[in-house]
Design a protein around this motif. Sequence first.
Motif, short mmCIF file in Angstrom:
data_model
loop_
_atom_site.label_atom_id
_atom_site.label_comp_id
_atom_site.label_asym_id
_atom_site.label_seq_id
_atom_site.Cartn_x
_atom_site.Cartn_y
_atom_site.Cartn_z
N VAL A 88 0.86 -1.19 0.00
CA VAL A 88 0.00 0.00 0.00
C VAL A 88 0.89 1.23 0.00
O VAL A 88 1.81 1.34 0.82
CB VAL A 88 -0.92 0.01 1.24
CG1 VAL A 88 -1.82 1.24 1.21
CG2 VAL A 88 -1.75 -1.26 1.32
N SER A 89 0.63 2.15 -0.92
CA SER A 89 1.42 3.38 -0.98
C SER A 89 1.06 4.30 0.17
O SER A 89 0.01 4.15 0.81
CB SER A 89 1.19 4.09 -2.32
OG SER A 89 -0.15 4.55 -2.39
N THR A 90 1.90 5.28 0.43
CA THR A 90 1.65 6.25 1.52
C THR A 90 0.35 6.99 1.29
O THR A 90 -0.44 7.18 2.23
CB THR A 90 2.83 7.25 1.59
OG1 THR A 90 4.04 6.54 1.84
CG2 THR A 90 2.60 8.26 2.71
N PRO A 112 6.95 9.57 1.08
CA PRO A 112 6.56 8.62 0.02
C PRO A 112 7.21 7.25 0.27
O PRO A 112 8.36 7.17 0.69
CB PRO A 112 7.11 9.26 -1.25
CG PRO A 112 7.25 10.71 -0.93
CD PRO A 112 7.60 10.77 0.53
N GLY A 113 6.48 6.19 0.01
CA GLY A 113 7.01 4.85 0.20
C GLY A 113 5.91 3.82 0.15
O GLY A 113 4.81 4.08 -0.38
N PHE A 147 7.03 -0.43 6.83
CA PHE A 147 7.05 0.77 5.99
C PHE A 147 8.46 0.98 5.44
O PHE A 147 9.45 1.03 6.19
CB PHE A 147 6.62 2.00 6.78
CG PHE A 147 6.72 3.27 5.99
CD1 PHE A 147 5.90 3.49 4.88
CD2 PHE A 147 7.66 4.25 6.32
CE1 PHE A 147 6.01 4.66 4.14
CE2 PHE A 147 7.77 5.43 5.58
CZ PHE A 147 6.94 5.63 4.48
N ILE A 148 8.54 1.10 4.11
CA ILE A 148 9.82 1.35 3.42
C ILE A 148 9.71 2.68 2.71
O ILE A 148 8.98 2.80 1.72
CB ILE A 148 10.15 0.23 2.41
CG1 ILE A 148 10.14 -1.14 3.08
CG2 ILE A 148 11.49 0.49 1.74
CD1 ILE A 148 10.25 -2.29 2.12
N PRO A 149 10.40 3.70 3.19
CA PRO A 149 10.36 5.00 2.50
C PRO A 149 11.19 4.97 1.22
O PRO A 149 12.20 4.26 1.13
CB PRO A 149 10.94 5.97 3.53
CG PRO A 149 11.80 5.13 4.40
CD PRO A 149 11.18 3.75 4.42
N GLY A 150 10.76 5.73 0.21
CA GLY A 150 11.50 5.80 -1.04
C GLY A 150 10.57 5.84 -2.24
O GLY A 150 9.34 5.90 -2.10
N LYS A 151 11.17 5.80 -3.46
CA LYS A 151 10.37 5.80 -4.67
C LYS A 151 9.66 4.46 -4.82
O LYS A 151 10.28 3.39 -4.71
CB LYS A 151 11.26 6.05 -5.89
CG LYS A 151 11.85 7.45 -5.94
CD LYS A 151 12.67 7.64 -7.22
CE LYS A 151 13.22 9.06 -7.29
NZ LYS A 151 14.04 9.27 -8.52
#
Length: 637
Positions: A88-90, A112-113, A147-151
């Motif tokens: 699931v995106s942010t 974003p992540g 949760f993994i932040p990034g593009k």
Amino acid sequence: MKKVLIGMLLVALVLTIPTVVQRVQIEEANKSIETIVPYKYTLDWMVEDPNLTLKQIVTDFKNTGVQSVSLEPDTVSSLERKRLITAVSTSRMHEYLLLTQQAPLEAPFTRPGLFIHSNASFDFEKVTEGFFEEQHRFTVNGSDYVFIPGKVDTILSTPVTYDREVIETVLNAGMMVIPRIGNYSDEDQLERMTDELFAIKQPGIDKVLFSGSDAPFSSDPVGLKKFGEQLNTAGYELMSIEFNDQSGLNQLAYLNELNLVRLHSLGVTEDNITESAEKIVRAAKERNFRAFFLNLTPEKYEQALPVLQNLQTKVDATLPASFARDDSRTFETYSVPLWQTAIALLGVIAFLTLAAQSVFKNKKLTLLALSGSALFALLYLIIQQSMILKALALAVAITAPIWAVLLKKEPQKKWYLIKSYAQAVGIAAIGIWLIVVLLSGNQYILGIDLFRGVSLIYIVPLAVVAVYAVWINSKFLSKTSAVYLRTIIETLLKAPVIYWHIIVIAIFSGIVIYYLSRTGNAGEVSTIELQLRSLLEQILYVRPRTKEFLIGFPLFVLALHIAKSYPKGYYFLLIPGVIGFLSLVNTFTHLHIPLLISLLRSGYSIVFGLIIGLVLIWLYENVGKKIVTIIRVRWQA
């Protein structure tokens, strides 16, 4: 001196027989071919039809004659498609919390992540431990997320692991797994995936196939050397993909002791089954390919399976009996002893010197050929650089067709035509023999090292023979005729260019461009010629080359006949005639083609070319002369 050189040449031919025999034995001992289907299609089909199981698909594959399944590492995206995780995106998570009237996201979850939830028994956090710079736990409504932040696109495409369940299913079905690995830009990712590659090594996982245009560590010489040594120690064989020159692959092949299998990749659709089957059979028997990667384009399994079955049936129907469906393997290691190469170099010195003596009849040029070739040969024996051998092989390849067609003719002697034809073929054969001995070894069979200068072979002999024809004819001109000829040339050079001149130049240029476009692997071929080629292959096992049996050799035979009546003019027919001999030599410079196949193809060309040449002679005597006589009578009238 001539007798000494001939003796050297004969000794070289006899003493290098073991090298030629060894190559034939090694090529003939490896006749196992392997077909590979990528797992990614299997995943697509199972997503499309949830009732399909991997075990069922793999069993069907095996029953059609497929030996292996290629497996790429799972990415975050493919894990989601397998329903092992939910991503699931942010922004979507923010919407969900807003709609369910829960507390909004706070740092660090506002960046974003992706929020990733592990489904069933899969533990994403454990599998990807250390894969991402940041991982934060997050819980909502009793469900745990990572949760993994990034593009988002970068996270989704991150390689994670090879699916052990897929590996086990394929191996239990009696098939093999071929892992794929790319040159990932992130160094930590690359290190982790190479560790994964070596972790899954076991019986049934013996070869590795690289993805993309670069082999792993291709831009890192130290890492590349380490990776190559690891592959060798682990027992992995490499695979090279035709027309995809992957950077770093050649270096890895040498580090891995040339344990490499040539692979041909082709897209298979319902409309091109026959064409694909022909390509597979031709590549197996004529080009030393031992593995075939089948890209099945049908989206639905019920459509793809019949395509695969029909393809395999057509391949089996036309594949020679000497080939077997089995695990592909590299060729047994062989190399040419230095003493054999030294003997072959003596033969090259003799060959080039005799050719210069025969063609130019000039002591200075003969001495230049002798000293130059001897210097190159000595240089190789001192520093042993393969580039020197390639240069000498190229010199032989260019010289052989020139010498073959310009050999002294004796039209007054009995059986002159057959003897002259045999002598020309013999000279080309000697040159071919020397090239084969000089450039022998697994690196040439596997296409890791290539013969350079094919374009020169197609251009230089034509140019030399054309200049020689003009030069010889100018010698027969009287002083008056020479002045007249010079006047004509000067007039032509000073004449204004008009439209018909341009048309003639354009036609001639088109012929030259078409001739050059037919050289090499990318040569253009018409549909009619493709059909004719296919028919010839079915009848003869392997087709002769068009440039040889339909053009070069017949015109050379006709030139030999015309030499009896026109000792000056026949030289101009040698210009197209040399095409047969340069093409003959060029056939054997394609070192990845089995030697026996090249011999069979060339044998057909020589015999058929002679027969068609005799037909041309008959037409010339019985039709051509009558037409010329009729034209002369009408012109005079």
